[in-house]
Motif scaffolding. Structure first.
Motif, PDB file in Angstrom:
ATOM      1  N   SER A  20       0.840  -1.191   0.000  1.00 34.63           N
ATOM      2  CA  SER A  20       0.000   0.000   0.000  1.00 34.63           C
ATOM      3  C   SER A  20       0.876   1.243   0.000  1.00 34.63           C
ATOM      4  CB  SER A  20      -0.903  -0.006   1.246  1.00 34.63           C
ATOM      5  OG  SER A  20      -1.520   1.242   1.387  1.00 34.63           O
ATOM      6  N   ALA A  21       1.913   1.223   0.832  1.00 36.50           N
ATOM      7  CA  ALA A  21       2.762   2.407   0.959  1.00 36.50           C
ATOM      8  C   ALA A  21       3.601   2.628  -0.303  1.00 36.50           C
ATOM      9  CB  ALA A  21       3.666   2.252   2.184  1.00 36.50           C
ATOM     10  N   GLY A  23       4.289   3.027  -3.845  1.00 33.69           N
ATOM     11  CA  GLY A  23       3.423   3.245  -5.014  1.00 33.69           C
ATOM     12  C   GLY A  23       3.996   4.322  -5.909  1.00 33.69           C
ATOM     13  N   LEU A  24       3.104   4.927  -6.688  1.00 33.03           N
ATOM     14  CA  LEU A  24       3.548   6.007  -7.576  1.00 33.03           C
ATOM     15  C   LEU A  24       4.209   7.105  -6.758  1.00 33.03           C
ATOM     16  CD1 LEU A  24       0.371   6.232  -9.833  1.00 33.03           C
ATOM     17  CD2 LEU A  24       2.589   5.262 -10.440  1.00 33.03           C
ATOM     18  N   GLY A  25       3.784   7.217  -5.497  1.00 32.19           N
ATOM     19  CA  GLY A  25       4.349   8.215  -4.597  1.00 32.19           C
ATOM     20  C   GLY A  25       5.855   8.037  -4.431  1.00 32.19           C
ATOM     21  N   ASN A  26       6.339   6.804  -4.467  1.00 29.19           N
ATOM     22  CA  ASN A  26       7.771   6.554  -4.279  1.00 29.19           C
ATOM     23  C   ASN A  26       8.550   6.712  -5.577  1.00 29.19           C
ATOM     24  OD1 ASN A  26       6.056   4.881  -2.489  1.00 29.19           O
ATOM     25  ND2 ASN A  26       7.995   4.542  -1.466  1.00 29.19           N
ATOM     26  N   TYR A 103      -5.907   7.991  -9.275  1.00 29.06           N
ATOM     27  CA  TYR A 103      -4.701   7.142  -9.237  1.00 29.06           C
ATOM     28  C   TYR A 103      -4.710   6.183 -10.433  1.00 29.06           C
ATOM     29  CZ  TYR A 103      -0.895   5.098  -6.378  1.00 29.06           C
ATOM     30  OH  TYR A 103       0.310   4.687  -5.880  1.00 29.06           O
ATOM     31  N   PHE A 222       1.625  11.094   2.078  1.00 27.99           N
ATOM     32  CA  PHE A 222       1.111  10.431   0.876  1.00 27.99           C
ATOM     33  C   PHE A 222       1.817   9.099   0.689  1.00 27.99           C
ATOM     34  CE2 PHE A 222       0.854   9.492  -3.635  1.00 27.99           C
ATOM     35  CZ  PHE A 222      -0.470   9.768  -3.909  1.00 27.99           C
ATOM     36  N   SER A 223       3.138   9.120   0.866  1.00 26.25           N
ATOM     37  CA  SER A 223       3.914   7.922   0.581  1.00 26.25           C
ATOM     38  C   SER A 223       3.611   6.785   1.550  1.00 26.25           C
ATOM     39  CB  SER A 223       5.401   8.264   0.622  1.00 26.25           C
ATOM     40  OG  SER A 223       6.129   7.175   0.173  1.00 26.25           O
ATOM     41  N   SER A 225       0.813   6.237   2.896  1.00 24.19           N
ATOM     42  CA  SER A 225      -0.635   5.927   2.803  1.00 24.19           C
ATOM     43  C   SER A 225      -1.375   6.273   4.094  1.00 24.19           C
ATOM     44  CB  SER A 225      -0.891   4.443   2.534  1.00 24.19           C
ATOM     45  OG  SER A 225      -0.274   4.016   1.388  1.00 24.19           O
ATOM     46  N   MET A 228      -5.975   7.685   5.161  1.00 26.58           N
ATOM     47  CA  MET A 228      -6.943   7.403   4.099  1.00 26.58           C
ATOM     48  C   MET A 228      -7.670   6.095   4.341  1.00 26.58           C
ATOM     49  SD  MET A 228      -4.817   8.645   0.885  1.00 26.58           S
ATOM     50  CE  MET A 228      -3.361   9.600   1.184  1.00 26.58           C
ATOM     51  N   CYS A 230      -6.673   3.227   4.532  1.00 27.51           N
ATOM     52  CA  CYS A 230      -6.122   1.989   3.963  1.00 27.51           C
ATOM     53  C   CYS A 230      -5.405   1.152   5.016  1.00 27.51           C
ATOM     54  CB  CYS A 230      -5.129   2.305   2.858  1.00 27.51           C
ATOM     55  SG  CYS A 230      -5.912   3.038   1.461  1.00 27.51           S
ATOM     56  N   LEU A 326      -6.312   1.018  -1.759  1.00 24.57           N
ATOM     57  CA  LEU A 326      -7.338   2.069  -1.828  1.00 24.57           C
ATOM     58  C   LEU A 326      -8.705   1.429  -2.094  1.00 24.57           C
ATOM     59  CD1 LEU A 326      -5.310   4.618  -3.992  1.00 24.57           C
ATOM     60  CD2 LEU A 326      -6.191   5.096  -1.721  1.00 24.57           C
TER      61      LEU A 326
END
Ligand code: PFF
Length: 450
Positions: A20-21, A23-26, A103, A222-223, A225, A228, A230, A326
């Motif tokens: 979950s953590a 993701g595109l954020g990383n 996303y 955000f990174s 998660s 939210m 989740c 999500l």
């Protein structure tokens, strides 16, 4: 009513939460932020944010989820019956839905870029800015890519907690880490890569401004998660013997290592080509990198081919494991609140989210002129979710755990009813009561005022 399953193993719980953590954020957002905010000094502040705000907030989400063993909305309602705290549960599930809808748009782009690179189409001297703009403004292609991505996500969620989420995370996360390893080696081997390394490793603290610090806090949230629903939802599937503080540290370490390694993949590559800028913003991954792959690997095209195909595969896997969480945050609520079967609940969420996702996707083309406060629909969703609901949610989680919940309950959940030792509990409790809510409030006010 479906039987509620837990994750079958502790490693499954860690890998699913790390999925979950990570993701595109990383892989996409972190390098962009590093590029925009001056490199190593930003990374230094980011690490402090993860340690002193991210990990404590994650532990709080974990304890709320595991203590209640239910979806996020019911979790808050159960712990504070009849009180307004329940709004946080509703906001968490709502924001997960909102984020998922945009996303999947970017995830669809990564799917398209993966197909293009495997087909060798990113191996030519093209104007990649045009390639990108033509693709995102096309009415069909990005929508189809988003629908295909949503279909993968749906398939995994419909299979359930153990055979869907846990099994896929156990497969995808090691694969993702393996690909990162290959790409880091490729990137280090590029001529001129040392310039990229010093950008990442030598901090220039004169670049530190309030804005940089605030971006670091936002990126950390955000990174990881956070706020939210989740991780709260995933923790509701944790077993009674899962060590929550250790799991939070493990997930945060994996997430941070992946973010930093993504920087180690991207910056040496970008710096190896003269005249390419590191602060290209969101286009870094979809416009700058394809050109870099081409120029840098002109002499050994096969390595360029492998590098770019693996890179977009990495991005896709990262996006998928996050999208699953999500989706699950919303599905768990729909399933339990309306007593639906998992398959039906998942289908309802996928269809609703996809409908909104199509509108988001079209905001780069057909619906580009539809603007509110000078933002298109995609930007509006992102702004509402990550700049407004998310920080407020973070503050509420801190206040809820630090001030509303009984301290004994918090300590007992974090120590598995006294069976484990958690030596840093006092520090955790101080952070969650004072440090974290004040720091997040500062970020929020700064964002809003600016
Ligand atoms: N943490 C994910 C990323 O870094 O891309 C994004 C995300 C996933 C945010 C799940 C929030 C969430 F609940």
């Amino acid at each position: 009513m479906e039987t509620r399953h837990d994750f079958g193993s502790k490693i499954g719980a860690v890998l699913a939460s790390a999925g979950s953590a990570v993701g595109l954020g990383n892989v996409w957002r972190f390098p962009t932020e590093v590029g925009n905010n001056g490199g190593a000094a930003f990374i230094f502040i980011y690490l402090l944010c993860i340690a002193f705000i991210g990990i404590p907030v994650m532990m709080s989400e974990f304890l709320i989820g595991r203590h209640t063993h239910t979806n996020t909305i019911s979790a808050f309602a159960k712990l504070a019956p009849g009180k307004w705290w329940r709004i946080e549960g509703i906001a968490g599930v709502f924001v997960a839905f909102l984020i998922l809808s945009y996303y999947i748009v970017i995830s669809g782009w990564t799917l398209f870029y993966l197909i293009e690179s495997v087909g060798g189409k990113l191996q030519a001297d093209r104007d990649y800015s045009d390639v990108f703009n033509n693709f995102v403004s096309n009415p069909w292609m990005p929508v189809l890519a988003g629908v295909a991505f949503m279909a993968f996500t749906h398939f995994i969620i419909a299979r359930g907690v153990q055979s869907g989420i846990e099994k896929s995370s156990k497969l995808m996360m090691p694969l993702l880490l393996f690909i990162i390893g290959i790409l880091v080696v490729c990137s280090f081997g590029m001529p001129g890569s040392s310039k990229g390394l010093s950008f990442l490793l030598k901090p220039d603290f004169s670049k530190l401004t309030a804005d940089v610090i605030l971006s670091a806090v936002g990126q950390a949230f955000f990174s990881l998660s956070l706020a939210m629903g989740c991780l709260c939802t995933y923790a509701s599937y944790f077993r009674a013997d899962t060590n929550l503080p250790k799991t939070a540290v493990g997930v945060s370490v994996i997430d941070t290592v992946v973010a930093i390694l993504s920087g180690f993949i991207i910056f040496p590559a970008v710096f190896s080509v003269d005249g390419v800028s590191v602060d290209a913003g969101p286009g870094l991954v979809f416009i700058t990198l394809p050109s870099v792959f081409n120029i840098a690997f002109h002499h050994v095209p096969i390595i360029g081919y492998i590098f770019s195909a693996f890179f977009y595969l990495l991005l896709l896997l990262a996006a998928l494991t996050s999208a699953i969480s999500l989706h699950e945050s919303v599905t768990a609520y729909v399933l339990e609140a309306f007593s639906l079967s998992r398959k039906r609940a998942a289908a309802a969420v996928s269809i609703a989210c996809m409908t909104l996702g199509i509108v988001c996707s079209l905001s780069f083309g057909l619906l580009g002129d539809l603007k509110l406060f000078d933002m298109n629909i995609f930007e509006l969703f992102d702004f509402t979710a990550s700049k407004i609901i998310l920080p407020i949610g973070g503050i509420i989680i801190c206040l809820f755990t630090g001030w509303y919940l009984d301290r004994k309950l918090v300590e007992s959940e974090l120590t598995n009813q006294g069976k484990l030792r958690f030596k840093l509990f006092r520090i955790y409790y101080f952070i969650i009561r004072y440090v974290a809510p004040l720091a997040i409030a500062a970020v929020f006010l700064q964002e809003i005022l600016s």
